[in-house]
Design an enzyme around this catalytic site. Sequence first.
Site, PDB file in Angstrom:
ATOM      1  N   ASP A 180       0.879  -1.176   0.000  1.00 56.63           N
ATOM      2  CA  ASP A 180       0.000   0.000   0.000  1.00 56.63           C
ATOM      3  C   ASP A 180       0.914   1.223   0.000  1.00 56.63           C
ATOM      4  O   ASP A 180       2.143   1.088   0.001  1.00 56.63           O
ATOM      5  CB  ASP A 180      -0.965   0.009   1.207  1.00 56.63           C
ATOM      6  CG  ASP A 180      -2.297   0.689   0.861  1.00 56.63           C
ATOM      7  OD1 ASP A 180      -2.281   1.892   0.558  1.00 56.63           O
ATOM      8  OD2 ASP A 180      -3.341   0.026   0.882  1.00 56.63           O
ATOM      9  N   HIS A 198     -12.716  -0.753  -8.536  1.00 57.56           N
ATOM     10  CA  HIS A 198     -13.938   0.069  -8.565  1.00 57.56           C
ATOM     11  C   HIS A 198     -13.667   1.524  -8.145  1.00 57.56           C
ATOM     12  O   HIS A 198     -14.508   2.386  -8.315  1.00 57.56           O
ATOM     13  CB  HIS A 198     -15.093  -0.581  -7.774  1.00 57.56           C
ATOM     14  CG  HIS A 198     -14.986  -0.487  -6.277  1.00 57.56           C
ATOM     15  ND1 HIS A 198     -16.030  -0.814  -5.447  1.00 57.56           N
ATOM     16  CD2 HIS A 198     -13.968  -0.117  -5.469  1.00 57.56           C
ATOM     17  CE1 HIS A 198     -15.658  -0.640  -4.201  1.00 57.56           C
ATOM     18  NE2 HIS A 198     -14.428  -0.225  -4.171  1.00 57.56           N
TER      19      HIS A 198
HETATM   20  N1  SAO Z   1      -1.503   4.513  -5.885  1.00 59.36           N
HETATM   21  C1  SAO Z   1      -1.757   3.595  -4.984  1.00 59.36           C
HETATM   22  N2  SAO Z   1      -0.911   2.556  -4.781  1.00 59.36           N
HETATM   23  C2  SAO Z   1      -1.179   1.607  -3.857  1.00 59.36           C
HETATM   24  N3  SAO Z   1      -2.286   1.607  -3.072  1.00 59.36           N
HETATM   25  C3  SAO Z   1      -3.152   2.617  -3.257  1.00 59.36           C
HETATM   26  C4  SAO Z   1      -2.932   3.653  -4.196  1.00 59.36           C
HETATM   27  N4  SAO Z   1      -3.998   4.502  -4.149  1.00 59.36           N
HETATM   28  C5  SAO Z   1      -4.825   4.030  -3.214  1.00 59.36           C
HETATM   29  N5  SAO Z   1      -4.329   2.902  -2.661  1.00 59.36           N
HETATM   30  C6  SAO Z   1      -4.920   2.071  -1.621  1.00 59.36           C
HETATM   31  O1  SAO Z   1      -6.024   1.378  -2.164  1.00 59.36           O
HETATM   32  C7  SAO Z   1      -6.826   0.938  -1.074  1.00 59.36           C
HETATM   33  C8  SAO Z   1      -8.294   1.005  -1.522  1.00 59.36           C
HETATM   34  S1  SAO Z   1      -9.427   0.521  -0.303  1.00 59.36           S
HETATM   35  C9  SAO Z   1      -9.249  -1.234  -0.336  1.00 59.36           C
HETATM   36  C10 SAO Z   1      -8.348  -1.719   0.777  1.00 59.36           C
HETATM   37  C11 SAO Z   1      -8.277  -3.239   0.873  1.00 59.36           C
HETATM   38  N6  SAO Z   1      -7.880  -3.894  -0.363  1.00 59.36           N
HETATM   39  C12 SAO Z   1      -9.588  -3.817   1.344  1.00 59.36           C
HETATM   40  O2  SAO Z   1     -10.308  -4.373   0.550  1.00 59.36           O
HETATM   41  O3  SAO Z   1      -9.912  -3.659   2.507  1.00 59.36           O
HETATM   42  C13 SAO Z   1      -6.484   1.839   0.112  1.00 59.36           C
HETATM   43  O4  SAO Z   1      -5.856   1.061   1.106  1.00 59.36           O
HETATM   44  C14 SAO Z   1      -5.527   2.852  -0.475  1.00 59.36           C
HETATM   45  O5  SAO Z   1      -4.564   3.323   0.418  1.00 59.36           O
END
Ligand code: SAO
Length: 393
Positions: free
Chosen positions: A260, A301
Amino acid sequence: METSISSRIEALSKDIELISKDVQNEDEKRKLQGIFAQATSKLQQPVESIWEIIMSPHAPTALMVVIQMGILKAVVDAGKPITAKELANITKGDEMLIIRLMRPLTAKNIFLETDITTYTSTPISQTLTAPPLLGGYQFMFDCATRSLANLPTYLTSTSYTDVVSTPGPFQAANNTADGMFPYLMATPSKMANFNAFMAGSLETRPDWFRTFPVPTMLLADAKPDASSVLLVDVGGGNGHDVEAFGRAFPDAEGRLVLQDLTPVIEGIQRLDARVERQVHDFFTPQPVRGARAYYFRYIFHDWPDDVCVQIMKHTAAAMEKGYSKMLIFEWVLPEKGVPLYPALLDINMMAVLNGRERTERQWRELLGRAGLKVVDVHKVGEESEGLIEAVLE
Ligand SMILES: Nc1ncnc2c1ncn2[C@@H]1O[C@H](CSCC[C@H]([NH3+])C(=O)O)[C@@H](O)[C@H]1O
């Protein structure tokens, strides 16, 4: 002999109680809730339904103020009835304002009015104090509500073109060029609310790795050495998901990596030692090459199609042909009859992130643009998310 309406209602009510107790899973529960909702709308006069919609933003707004003022916490902490006067003393808010804010919330059973201007908590207010829900409520109100309220104005300005790129409604409503994530990351408490919300959203859901066939899909043919990577959770937030995956398969060989952005990785309070943390921006080349699975939960999404293709291409470039898989846990919308929750989530994604929920056809097209092909779409029904399994073309 014809049975009277009241005895039929009584029989139905008993039946509903029995069925509700026997409901086994999320899919059955949502189906039943859908039937209840339909029955309610059939009984309601159209004009009553319309008034319900017209008045729908007001109680959530009152609740946001009540949370912000500390009233929610004070009522729940009191553990016994508390008066508006006492609440005014604790929160330094105006007594009459508190009385007005509490009216719709007691009418909605969020609080109970035990006496004139005297309140106690209900299971709803008690549950709402849990950090994932409280964080989620404040995050949605802050990020989504302003953009949603401004959406009609915004769409007038674009002559009603679909939202497919940035800038979009969020940027217009907040007068910024930034997206939601930089906006959240600029304020640690906002990012913490969001992360708690994402972690908490798992708690009411069955685990994907128990629902879908992980042993055959991933483990059976995974490289048996401890140095190869079994699963990378890309944009995995606090690591709640990959940690739970690791606990479910303690004997599975291979490394587990959580990726992340810096503020999220550095903000992690606690994580199983088995999970490696890695700062990675998914708009740059994927540093973990040849993993068995690149797992994305609720990532695509958040982004318009062209942006998703960039992320997917970076992943595809790191994948090993014939071995690596991309796994996407998200809604796979049916072409017709989309259930209410994902339909609303789609509007949310439009308003907040210029993103969208996608149908199977849209997923296949999108992955195809990044040189990936779908080998399976695992689903347990229309009422919950699916798992898309894709490999290099
Ligand atoms: N450019 C980026 N590179 C890596 N992670 C990112 C980026 N932009 C947003 N995020 C992360 O994308 C995630 C989307 S929310 C989803 C979080 C997790 N996969 C779950 O399902 O609970 C958040 O944790 C953000 O910090």
